[in-house]
Write a protein that holds these residues in place. Structure first.
Motif, short mmCIF file in Angstrom:
data_model
loop_
_atom_site.label_atom_id
_atom_site.label_comp_id
_atom_site.label_asym_id
_atom_site.label_seq_id
_atom_site.Cartn_x
_atom_site.Cartn_y
_atom_site.Cartn_z
N MET A 86 35.88 75.95 42.45
CA MET A 86 36.53 75.84 40.81
C MET A 86 37.55 77.33 40.41
O MET A 86 37.89 77.88 40.81
N ASN A 87 37.96 76.14 39.12
CA ASN A 87 39.10 77.11 38.80
C ASN A 87 39.12 78.44 38.06
O ASN A 87 38.26 77.65 36.70
N ILE A 88 39.22 79.49 38.15
CA ILE A 88 38.95 80.63 38.04
C ILE A 88 40.39 81.28 36.55
O ILE A 88 41.38 82.15 38.08
N THR A 89 40.72 81.69 35.75
CA THR A 89 41.65 81.80 35.13
C THR A 89 41.30 83.61 34.23
O THR A 89 40.65 83.60 33.90
N PHE A 90 42.26 84.47 35.16
CA PHE A 90 41.67 85.69 34.72
C PHE A 90 43.12 86.42 33.70
O PHE A 90 44.09 86.31 33.67
N ILE A 91 42.41 86.66 32.09
CA ILE A 91 43.31 87.13 30.83
C ILE A 91 43.16 88.46 30.99
O ILE A 91 42.40 89.18 30.18
N GLY A 92 43.56 89.41 31.92
CA GLY A 92 43.48 90.51 32.19
C GLY A 92 43.32 90.61 32.67
O GLY A 92 42.05 90.49 33.69
N TYR A 93 43.29 91.42 33.88
CA TYR A 93 43.62 92.28 35.41
C TYR A 93 43.77 93.55 35.88
O TYR A 93 44.32 94.06 36.64
N GLY A 94 42.90 94.69 34.69
CA GLY A 94 43.38 95.78 35.36
C GLY A 94 41.44 96.30 36.29
O GLY A 94 41.47 95.70 37.67
N ASN A 95 41.18 97.54 35.44
CA ASN A 95 40.26 98.11 36.91
C ASN A 95 38.78 97.23 36.45
O ASN A 95 38.63 96.97 37.28
N VAL A 96 38.68 96.32 35.73
CA VAL A 96 37.98 95.05 35.70
C VAL A 96 38.10 94.44 35.84
O VAL A 96 37.53 93.47 36.90
N GLY A 97 39.14 93.47 35.84
CA GLY A 97 39.30 92.31 36.16
C GLY A 97 40.20 92.47 37.44
O GLY A 97 39.72 91.24 38.53
N ALA A 98 40.47 93.07 38.04
CA ALA A 98 40.84 92.97 39.54
C ALA A 98 40.04 92.59 39.95
O ALA A 98 40.09 92.19 41.32
#
Length: 211
Positions: A1-13
């Protein structure tokens, strides 16, 4: 599945890292693909890619939004067309002064997000805890999995997100339509007050126990 992250700090990373290691194609949506924030995530997991924001969103099946809530309006406005038909996993929480609800509990942040991206399928998930439990959600001393509550108005989108929740080691619990997002946001505030203000152990989760 192709998953994009907008925001990758303490939660996203950590979520991006774990999902890539589960075999998903994970991309960071970035204004600058060589930024310090991107490089920090890629130092953790070199298999995670970065791409310009609109490109990353258009190529995604699912978009995780894990930014500070106050950034949502500016981020979503130019992406309305690119987000059409996409699943948005809303990991954000509107927080006001004194750890109050940032929208005065008149509306959930997820419902406001759905209004910003009306052709997307918003699912509220990966809130109700602090970042520590996204880094590591294993509680091997107990014979239950920690529960991850989620909600949304699109049944198929919720089924997809529920599958990701299960892959990540949580017990998925669908709590209903997007109207329930307000209650999940209050659960997040409860957890934050207990842990950040009152000193409870941050490795604290909710569980679902049934007969």
């Amino acid at each position: 599945m192709n998953i994009t992250f907008i925001g990758y700090g303490n939660v996203g990373a950590p979520l991006a890292d774990h999902l890539q290691k589960l075999g998903h194609n994970v991309t960071l949506a970035a204004r600058d693909t060589q930024s310090d924030a991107v490089q920090k995530v890629q130092a953790r997991n070199a298999q995670i890619k970065a791409a310009p924001i609109e490109q990353a969103v258009r190529e995604a099946d699912i978009v995780f939004l894990a930014t500070p809530y106050s950034a949502n309006a500016d981020i979503m406005a130019p992406l309305a067309d690119a987000l059409a038909g996409k699943i948005i996993v809303d990991c954000t929480n509107p927080v006001g002064a004194g750890l109050s609800h940032g929208l005065n509990s008149a509306q959930s942040g997820s419902e406001a997000l759905q209004a910003l991206a009306p052709r997307a399928k918003v699912v509220k998930a990966f809130t109700i805890y602090g970042f520590e439990n996204f880094e590591n959600n294993a509680y091997p001393a107990y014979n239950v999995k920690p529960v991850m509550m989620y909600c949304g108005d699109d049944a198929e989108a919720k089924q997809t997100v529920g599958g990701l929740i299960e892959q990540l080691g949580w017990q998925p619990l669908d709590v209903g339509g997007l109207v329930q997002a307000l209650h999940l946001e209050h659960m997040t505030l409860l957890w934050v007050r207990m842990v950040r203000m009152n000193g409870a152990n941050p490795n604290m989760v909710w569980a679902m126990i049934t007969r």
